[in-house]
Design an enzyme around this catalytic site. Structure first.
Site, PDB file in Angstrom:
ATOM      1  N   LYS A  13       3.692  -1.114   2.567  1.00  0.00           N
ATOM      2  CA  LYS A  13       2.976  -2.273   3.128  1.00  0.00           C
ATOM      3  C   LYS A  13       1.509  -1.899   3.326  1.00  0.00           C
ATOM      4  O   LYS A  13       0.961  -1.155   2.517  1.00  0.00           O
ATOM      5  CB  LYS A  13       3.652  -2.745   4.423  1.00  0.00           C
ATOM      6  CG  LYS A  13       5.155  -2.942   4.223  1.00  0.00           C
ATOM      7  CD  LYS A  13       5.825  -3.661   5.359  1.00  0.00           C
ATOM      8  CE  LYS A  13       7.301  -3.829   5.036  1.00  0.00           C
ATOM      9  NZ  LYS A  13       8.005  -4.624   6.013  1.00  0.00           N
ATOM     10  N   GLU A  99       6.941 -11.242   3.403  1.00  0.00           N
ATOM     11  CA  GLU A  99       5.656 -11.286   4.118  1.00  0.00           C
ATOM     12  C   GLU A  99       4.621 -12.054   3.288  1.00  0.00           C
ATOM     13  O   GLU A  99       3.793 -12.777   3.837  1.00  0.00           O
ATOM     14  CB  GLU A  99       5.189  -9.858   4.442  1.00  0.00           C
ATOM     15  CG  GLU A  99       6.038  -9.273   5.572  1.00  0.00           C
ATOM     16  CD  GLU A  99       6.206  -7.765   5.535  1.00  0.00           C
ATOM     17  OE1 GLU A  99       5.476  -7.075   4.787  1.00  0.00           O
ATOM     18  OE2 GLU A  99       7.083  -7.261   6.264  1.00  0.00           O
ATOM     19  N   SER A 214      15.166  -2.515   7.868  1.00  0.00           N
ATOM     20  CA  SER A 214      15.488  -1.450   8.825  1.00  0.00           C
ATOM     21  C   SER A 214      16.437  -0.383   8.257  1.00  0.00           C
ATOM     22  O   SER A 214      17.303   0.128   8.979  1.00  0.00           O
ATOM     23  CB  SER A 214      16.033  -2.030  10.130  1.00  0.00           C
ATOM     24  OG  SER A 214      15.069  -2.896  10.725  1.00  0.00           O
ATOM     25  N   GLY A 235      10.850   0.094   4.265  1.00  0.00           N
ATOM     26  CA  GLY A 235       9.496  -0.029   4.800  1.00  0.00           C
ATOM     27  C   GLY A 235       9.159   1.134   5.722  1.00  0.00           C
ATOM     28  O   GLY A 235       8.800   2.221   5.277  1.00  0.00           O
TER      29      GLY A 235
HETATM   30  P1  PGA Z   1      11.580  -2.164   7.053  1.00  0.00           P
HETATM   31  O1  PGA Z   1      10.890  -3.054   5.903  1.00  0.00           O
HETATM   32  O2  PGA Z   1      12.351  -1.076   6.362  1.00  0.00           O
HETATM   33  O3  PGA Z   1      10.417  -1.620   7.863  1.00  0.00           O
HETATM   34  O4  PGA Z   1      12.454  -3.071   7.832  1.00  0.00           O
HETATM   35  C1  PGA Z   1      11.560  -3.331   4.702  1.00  0.00           C
HETATM   36  C2  PGA Z   1      10.714  -4.199   3.814  1.00  0.00           C
HETATM   37  O5  PGA Z   1      10.114  -5.167   4.299  1.00  0.00           O
HETATM   38  O6  PGA Z   1      10.615  -3.955   2.594  1.00  0.00           O
END
Ligand code: PGA
Length: 252
Positions: A13, A99, A214, A235
């Site tokens: 990200k 997002e 997560s 992420g």
């Molecule tokens: P996260 O994000 O592992 O921090 O939940 C996953 C993603 O949005 O690709």
């Protein structure tokens, strides 16, 4: 049954400067240099891709971007094209992340074009789909995700479809610490595979489906044990060398 090669993809990200990316790449390579049974990719901000090319191009870790404009060049101020990503040694590109759908208002028509152009250029799209909490609570999660998959892959033929990677990411599980249970994730991924079978017939058995939301070193093994989950889009847990390397070890 077709054997699908597992894939673990890190999605940084909007994190890491070029120097931070270099430090990560150096440390990470050392820890995962012997992993030959899983494909690994780090999807970084555009501004860090240049150093990842320097550090990782010759390694077994693939490089990915997090977005791409669906034209090869032209008057699109601020955008980045597929050929520019190929020039920086990218082999993967994340498309349609929730997002971007939410904050940048990307719709399925636009995402479908990106997927098509990425494939034409030889980039592997990681297409993200997933429902929000309201849809889940209404019992509409699968119908919604099914329609995303159908719309986003609409323009593709079977030879293109087999190269696509789908990431199922329930929005309520992203960055919240709430993972879908391995059973719920499996149920959705299996529903996605039957949608793919409707579009692509037996090619659906070759398409890799990842779970995201997560995912950590502590829950990856349960997810990987599910028959329709072929890997993860990660992420937060991909930002630290130690944790991401451990997650990959635990995925094997
Ligand atoms: P996260 O994000 O592992 O921090 O939940 C996953 C993603 O949005 O690709």
């Amino acid at each position: 049954m077709t054997k699908r090669r597992p894939l673990i993809a890190g999605n940084w990200k909007m994190h890491k400067t070029a120097q931070e990316a270099r430090d990560f790449a150096m440390g990470f390579q050392e820890k995962v240099g012997d992993v030959t049974d899983i494909d690994m990719v780090v999807c970084a901000p555009f501004t860090a891709l240049h150093v990842l090319k320097e550090e990782l191009e010759e390694s077994i870790v693939h490089i990915g971007a997090q977005n791409m404009y669906p034209e090869v060049k032209g008057a699109y101020t601020g955008e980045v094209s597929g050929p520019m990503l190929l020039d920086l040694a990218c082999t993967y590109v994340v498309l349609g992340h929730s997002e971007r759908r939410e904050y940048l208002k990307e719709d399925d028509g636009f995402i479908a074009k990106k997927v098509k152009v990425a494939l034409e250029l030889g980039l592997i799209p990681i297409l993200c789909v997933g429902e929000n909490l309201a849809l889940r609570e209404d019992g509409k999660a699968l119908a919604f995700v099914r329609s995303q998959v159908e719309k986003d892959l609409m323009e593709l033929g079977p030879d293109e479809l087999r190269k696509v990677v789908i990431a199922y990411e329930p929005i309520w599980a992203i960055g919240t610490g709430k993972t879908a249970s391995a059973q719920d994730a499996q149920e959705m991924c299996s529903g996605i595979r039957s949608t793919l079978a409707g579009i692509a017939g037996s090619v659906a058995q070759e398409i890799r489906i990842l779970y995201g939301g997560s995912v950590k070193s502590g829950n990856i093994a349960d997810l990987m044990a599910q028959p329709d989950i072929d890997g993860a889009l990660v992420g937060g847990a991909s930002l630290e060398v130690q944790e991401f390397a451990q997650l990959i070890q635990n995925a094997r």
